[in-house]
Scaffold this motif. Structure first.
Motif, PDB file in Angstrom:
ATOM      1  N   GLN A 371      91.969  80.370  89.185  1.00  0.00           N
ATOM      2  CA  GLN A 371      93.227  80.993  89.026  1.00  0.00           C
ATOM      3  C   GLN A 371      94.377  80.341  90.045  1.00  0.00           C
ATOM      4  OE1 GLN A 371      94.001  83.332  87.134  1.00  0.00           O
ATOM      5  NE2 GLN A 371      92.256  84.941  86.899  1.00  0.00           N
ATOM      6  N   ILE A 372      93.766  80.083  91.058  1.00  0.00           N
ATOM      7  CA  ILE A 372      94.377  79.777  92.293  1.00  0.00           C
ATOM      8  C   ILE A 372      94.852  78.304  92.226  1.00  0.00           C
ATOM      9  CG2 ILE A 372      94.645  79.050  94.809  1.00  0.00           C
ATOM     10  CD1 ILE A 372      92.511  81.624  95.243  1.00  0.00           C
ATOM     11  N   VAL A 373      93.891  77.541  91.543  1.00  0.00           N
ATOM     12  CA  VAL A 373      94.378  76.152  91.484  1.00  0.00           C
ATOM     13  C   VAL A 373      95.290  76.110  90.318  1.00  0.00           C
ATOM     14  CG1 VAL A 373      93.409  73.821  90.321  1.00  0.00           C
ATOM     15  CG2 VAL A 373      92.090  75.252  92.080  1.00  0.00           C
ATOM     16  N   ALA A 374      95.023  76.747  89.038  1.00  0.00           N
ATOM     17  CA  ALA A 374      96.077  76.754  88.074  1.00  0.00           C
ATOM     18  C   ALA A 374      97.478  77.209  88.407  1.00  0.00           C
ATOM     19  CB  ALA A 374      95.683  77.783  87.100  1.00  0.00           C
ATOM     20  N   THR A 375      97.487  78.264  89.497  1.00  0.00           N
ATOM     21  CA  THR A 375      98.764  78.650  90.203  1.00  0.00           C
ATOM     22  C   THR A 375      99.609  77.570  90.687  1.00  0.00           C
ATOM     23  OG1 THR A 375      97.979  80.715  90.152  1.00  0.00           O
ATOM     24  CG2 THR A 375     100.062  80.539  91.349  1.00  0.00           C
ATOM     25  N   GLU A 376      98.722  76.775  91.731  1.00  0.00           N
ATOM     26  CA  GLU A 376      99.435  75.777  92.338  1.00  0.00           C
ATOM     27  C   GLU A 376      99.990  74.765  91.430  1.00  0.00           C
ATOM     28  OE1 GLU A 376      96.502  74.222  95.028  1.00  0.00           O
ATOM     29  OE2 GLU A 376      96.329  76.084  96.538  1.00  0.00           O
ATOM     30  N   LEU A 377      99.162  74.446  90.232  1.00  0.00           N
ATOM     31  CA  LEU A 377      99.901  73.610  89.586  1.00  0.00           C
ATOM     32  C   LEU A 377     101.225  73.860  88.687  1.00  0.00           C
ATOM     33  CD1 LEU A 377      98.850  70.931  88.011  1.00  0.00           C
ATOM     34  CD2 LEU A 377      97.607  71.864  86.433  1.00  0.00           C
ATOM     35  N   MET A 378     101.096  75.075  88.322  1.00  0.00           N
ATOM     36  CA  MET A 378     102.214  75.676  87.732  1.00  0.00           C
ATOM     37  C   MET A 378     103.209  75.657  88.614  1.00  0.00           C
ATOM     38  SD  MET A 378     102.202  79.460  85.858  1.00  0.00           S
ATOM     39  CE  MET A 378     103.860  80.106  85.098  1.00  0.00           C
ATOM     40  N   ASP A 379     103.093  75.708  89.962  1.00  0.00           N
ATOM     41  CA  ASP A 379     104.388  75.773  90.900  1.00  0.00           C
ATOM     42  C   ASP A 379     104.870  74.449  91.081  1.00  0.00           C
ATOM     43  OD1 ASP A 379     104.371  78.400  91.472  1.00  0.00           O
ATOM     44  OD2 ASP A 379     103.117  78.214  93.423  1.00  0.00           O
ATOM     45  N   LYS A 380     103.878  73.451  90.920  1.00  0.00           N
ATOM     46  CA  LYS A 380     104.247  72.040  91.139  1.00  0.00           C
ATOM     47  C   LYS A 380     105.262  71.764  89.843  1.00  0.00           C
ATOM     48  CE  LYS A 380     100.783  69.728  93.787  1.00  0.00           C
ATOM     49  NZ  LYS A 380      99.396  69.281  93.717  1.00  0.00           N
ATOM     50  N   ILE A 381     104.685  72.135  88.990  1.00  0.00           N
ATOM     51  CA  ILE A 381     105.516  71.705  87.425  1.00  0.00           C
ATOM     52  C   ILE A 381     106.688  72.388  87.430  1.00  0.00           C
ATOM     53  CG2 ILE A 381     105.670  72.001  85.013  1.00  0.00           C
ATOM     54  CD1 ILE A 381     102.298  71.518  85.216  1.00  0.00           C
ATOM     55  N   ASN A 382     106.926  73.533  87.805  1.00  0.00           N
ATOM     56  CA  ASN A 382     108.179  74.277  87.997  1.00  0.00           C
ATOM     57  C   ASN A 382     109.280  73.513  88.749  1.00  0.00           C
ATOM     58  OD1 ASN A 382     107.492  75.960  85.743  1.00  0.00           O
ATOM     59  ND2 ASN A 382     106.774  77.559  86.895  1.00  0.00           N
ATOM     60  N   LYS A 383     108.638  73.212  90.071  1.00  0.00           N
ATOM     61  CA  LYS A 383     109.369  72.871  90.955  1.00  0.00           C
ATOM     62  C   LYS A 383     110.029  71.490  90.663  1.00  0.00           C
ATOM     63  CE  LYS A 383     109.545  71.567  96.063  1.00  0.00           C
ATOM     64  NZ  LYS A 383     108.653  71.314  97.359  1.00  0.00           N
ATOM     65  N   LYS A 384     109.445  70.851  89.841  1.00  0.00           N
ATOM     66  CA  LYS A 384     109.783  69.336  89.243  1.00  0.00           C
ATOM     67  C   LYS A 384     110.761  69.707  88.279  1.00  0.00           C
ATOM     68  CE  LYS A 384     108.100  64.849  88.121  1.00  0.00           C
ATOM     69  NZ  LYS A 384     106.885  64.129  87.925  1.00  0.00           N
ATOM     70  N   TYR A 385     110.438  70.637  87.170  1.00  0.00           N
ATOM     71  CA  TYR A 385     111.281  70.619  85.939  1.00  0.00           C
ATOM     72  C   TYR A 385     112.189  71.803  85.905  1.00  0.00           C
ATOM     73  CZ  TYR A 385     108.181  66.639  84.663  1.00  0.00           C
ATOM     74  OH  TYR A 385     107.427  65.527  84.623  1.00  0.00           O
ATOM     75  N   GLY A 386     112.186  72.654  86.980  1.00  0.00           N
ATOM     76  CA  GLY A 386     112.765  73.762  87.073  1.00  0.00           C
ATOM     77  C   GLY A 386     112.350  75.005  86.640  1.00  0.00           C
ATOM     78  N   ARG A 387     112.778  76.204  87.125  1.00  0.00           N
ATOM     79  CA  ARG A 387     112.542  77.259  86.793  1.00  0.00           C
ATOM     80  C   ARG A 387     111.730  77.606  85.294  1.00  0.00           C
ATOM     81  NH1 ARG A 387     115.430  82.457  88.888  1.00  0.00           N
ATOM     82  NH2 ARG A 387     114.767  81.949  90.666  1.00  0.00           N
ATOM     83  N   GLU A 388     110.634  78.374  85.171  1.00  0.00           N
ATOM     84  CA  GLU A 388     110.211  78.595  83.944  1.00  0.00           C
ATOM     85  C   GLU A 388     109.970  77.285  83.073  1.00  0.00           C
ATOM     86  OE1 GLU A 388     112.033  82.248  82.233  1.00  0.00           O
ATOM     87  OE2 GLU A 388     110.290  82.894  82.890  1.00  0.00           O
ATOM     88  N   ALA A 389     109.780  76.139  83.563  1.00  0.00           N
ATOM     89  CA  ALA A 389     109.573  75.102  82.752  1.00  0.00           C
ATOM     90  C   ALA A 389     108.049  75.523  82.098  1.00  0.00           C
ATOM     91  CB  ALA A 389     109.494  73.767  83.406  1.00  0.00           C
ATOM     92  N   LEU A 390     107.161  76.157  82.874  1.00  0.00           N
ATOM     93  CA  LEU A 390     105.913  76.729  82.380  1.00  0.00           C
ATOM     94  C   LEU A 390     105.990  78.195  82.960  1.00  0.00           C
ATOM     95  CD1 LEU A 390     103.514  75.327  81.400  1.00  0.00           C
ATOM     96  CD2 LEU A 390     102.594  75.178  83.640  1.00  0.00           C
ATOM     97  N   TYR A 391     105.799  79.068  81.879  1.00  0.00           N
ATOM     98  CA  TYR A 391     105.730  80.422  82.137  1.00  0.00           C
ATOM     99  C   TYR A 391     104.614  81.283  81.381  1.00  0.00           C
ATOM    100  CZ  TYR A 391     108.721  81.183  78.142  1.00  0.00           C
ATOM    101  OH  TYR A 391     109.258  81.102  76.884  1.00  0.00           O
ATOM    102  N   PHE A 392     104.757  82.467  81.890  1.00  0.00           N
ATOM    103  CA  PHE A 392     103.410  83.539  81.246  1.00  0.00           C
ATOM    104  C   PHE A 392     103.820  84.014  80.108  1.00  0.00           C
ATOM    105  CE2 PHE A 392     102.466  83.358  85.672  1.00  0.00           C
ATOM    106  CZ  PHE A 392     101.096  83.148  85.825  1.00  0.00           C
ATOM    107  N   ALA A 393     102.848  83.946  79.115  1.00  0.00           N
ATOM    108  CA  ALA A 393     103.363  84.472  77.850  1.00  0.00           C
ATOM    109  C   ALA A 393     103.482  86.051  77.880  1.00  0.00           C
ATOM    110  CB  ALA A 393     101.878  84.387  76.880  1.00  0.00           C
TER     111      ALA A 393
END
Length: 428
Positions: A371-393
């Motif tokens: 979970q923690i690793v997935a979250t870190e990844l998600m933060d990275k992606i959103n930082k790069k591509y903007g808020r909610e580039a990736l978000y929870f269903a």
DNA sequence: TCTGGGGTCCTAGGACCC
DNA sequence: TCTGGGGTCCTAGGACCC
């Protein structure tokens, strides 16, 4: 904490309204108001709008006709723009003082102790001119031996145009006139309740309050009021903060564009807020030990009212939305009652610890690390591509969110394209 | 039956800020 | 039709402990 004997406060004039003007110079000299989220109430006014008698906090629908009749320019709040311009103002201020405390989006305290300028008042004028030149934002500046007096000086400078936006109390022998020209309700730290109380006791001005009996002040207004009293007498009680303290709680909440009635929709909104708040939580490297949820109907509407809230103590400190979501849903389930028109929900994260200080425990669920690793990844992606580039269903499809806020009168995100901006001078 | 004194921790509520 | 969002600090009072 910094002990400073000379403190200046720089305050942007009508900040949000001024921001709207920076990229639309044709608005200069025209009346402007900026609305809160959901285009609900007025939260900023240009001088021209103030002159029309438009009040702070006034519901938009109540003054809409007045605004139209007077050709007032109305904007939804554009926090992306205001945040960017704020950062530029603060960067500029940092070239003038080694210690700058960013107090709010439009205010900063400066430690002026070490400033060796020959004429400090002139120096303040220079700051004001430079901020205007580099950022387009007009500011006022007050300087004094305490924060409370600096705020008071700042207010005075704003009110008296002949001061040209600057008041340095150190160049004035007797402050009595300035204090007595300041009503108690305009003292920093004295709000509505206390000012009503003070007026009842015939304490009407800052001077009256400064001279009030200290033990009486302490009894009536706790140590907080006592500090204000001391500060008005030139005794500094509130130090400059050099590094922004970490938040002790984080709230994420919003009024809806439309009323919601269904549990599933509220659950989407709650999930969205958990994602937002936990992002902020991770940004400051904290984890939380408890989470709360609240829901309410529109208190201004003449329909059945309902408010409820609940919180849960978490089994271990968490910071990823993935882990927090089930708890938020559990609370919502408990407090939700069908048959109401809900206008607002929010979530709170509380009881923080530093993430680096917690160790994974034997009793953690087996997939916790994932979970923690997935979250870190998600933060990275959103930082790069903007808020909610990736978000929870769980937060619902972006396109289908009925609960999203209304912002009909939004200006462009001018600063998203940084090339439009003049270069800010780097700090030495 | 009589029924002390002092400490800590937690929570709710009230005040304030922008 | 339409009334923002996000924080902080302090105090009183209750629970609990010795």
């Amino acid at each position: 904490m910094i002990k400073a004997k000379k403190i200046a406060i720089v305050d942007c004039n009508n900040f949000y309204a001024s921001c709207e003007r920076v990229f639309t110079p044709s608005l200069n000299g025209k009346a402007i108001v900026v609305l809160s989220n959901n285009d609900g109430v007025i939260i900023a006014r240009s001088e021209e709008a103030k002159a029309l008698g438009i009040k702070m906090g006034e519901p938009y629908f109540k003054v809409e006709r007045l605004l139209k009749a007077n050709k007032v320019n109305v904007f939804s709040s554009n926090y992306t723009l205001y945040g960017d311009l704020s950062a530029r103002v603060m960067q500029t201020l940092e070239t003038f003082s080694p210690e700058v405390e960013i107090y709010s989006i439009d205010e900063a305290f400066l430690n002026m102790d070490g400033i060796a300028a020959e004429n400090q008042t002139e120096y303040l004028h220079k700051i004001r001119k430079t901020v205007k030149q580099w950022t387009g934002i007009p500011v006022s500046i007050g300087m004094a031996p305490t924060k409370t007096l600096a705020k008071l000086a700042n207010r005075f400078a704003k009110k008296h145009k002949e001061r040209d936006g600057v008041l340095n109390l150190f160049e004035i022998d007797n402050w009595d006139d300035i204090l007595s020209a300041t009503p108690v309700e305009d003292i920093w730290g004295v709000g509505r309740q206390y000012s009503a109380m003070l007026h009842n006791y015939s304490i009407h001005t800052a001077l009256d309050f400064a001279r009030a009996d200290r033990s009486w002040v302490r009894k009536k207004m706790t140590v907080v009021g006592l500090r204000t009293n001391l500060e008005l007498n030139g005794i500094s009680c509130i130090d400059l903060e050099n590094s922004p303290p970490k938040k002790k709680s984080i709230v994420s909440s919003r009024s809806f564009g439309e009323y919601l009635t269904e549990y599933d929709e509220l659950k989407e909104a709650v999930s969205y807020f958990v994602a937002r708040a936990s992002e902020k939580l991770r940004k400051q490297d904290s984890s939380c030990n408890s989470i709360g949820v609240f829901i309410r109907t529109n208190p201004f509407k003449n329909s059945p009212q309902y408010y409820n809230s609940g919180d849960i103590r978490l089994p271990y400190p968490m910071s990823s939305a993935n882990e927090l979501l089930p708890y938020s849903h559990r609370i919502l389930q408990k407090i939700f009652k069908s048959g109401y028109y809900y206008q607002k929900v929010g979530i709170l994260l509380m009881d923080f610890v530093q993430t680096k200080n917690i160790s994974l425990s034997l009793f953690d669920p087996p997939n916790r690390l994932n979970q923690i690793v997935a979250t870190e990844l998600m933060d990275k992606i959103n930082k790069k591509y903007g808020r909610e580039a990736l978000y929870f269903a769980a937060a619902g499809m972006k396109e289908n969110r009925r609960w999203q806020m209304k912002r009909d009168l939004l200006s462009s995100h001018f600063t998203t394209n940084w090339k439009q901006l003049p270069e800010v001078k780097a700090k030495e």
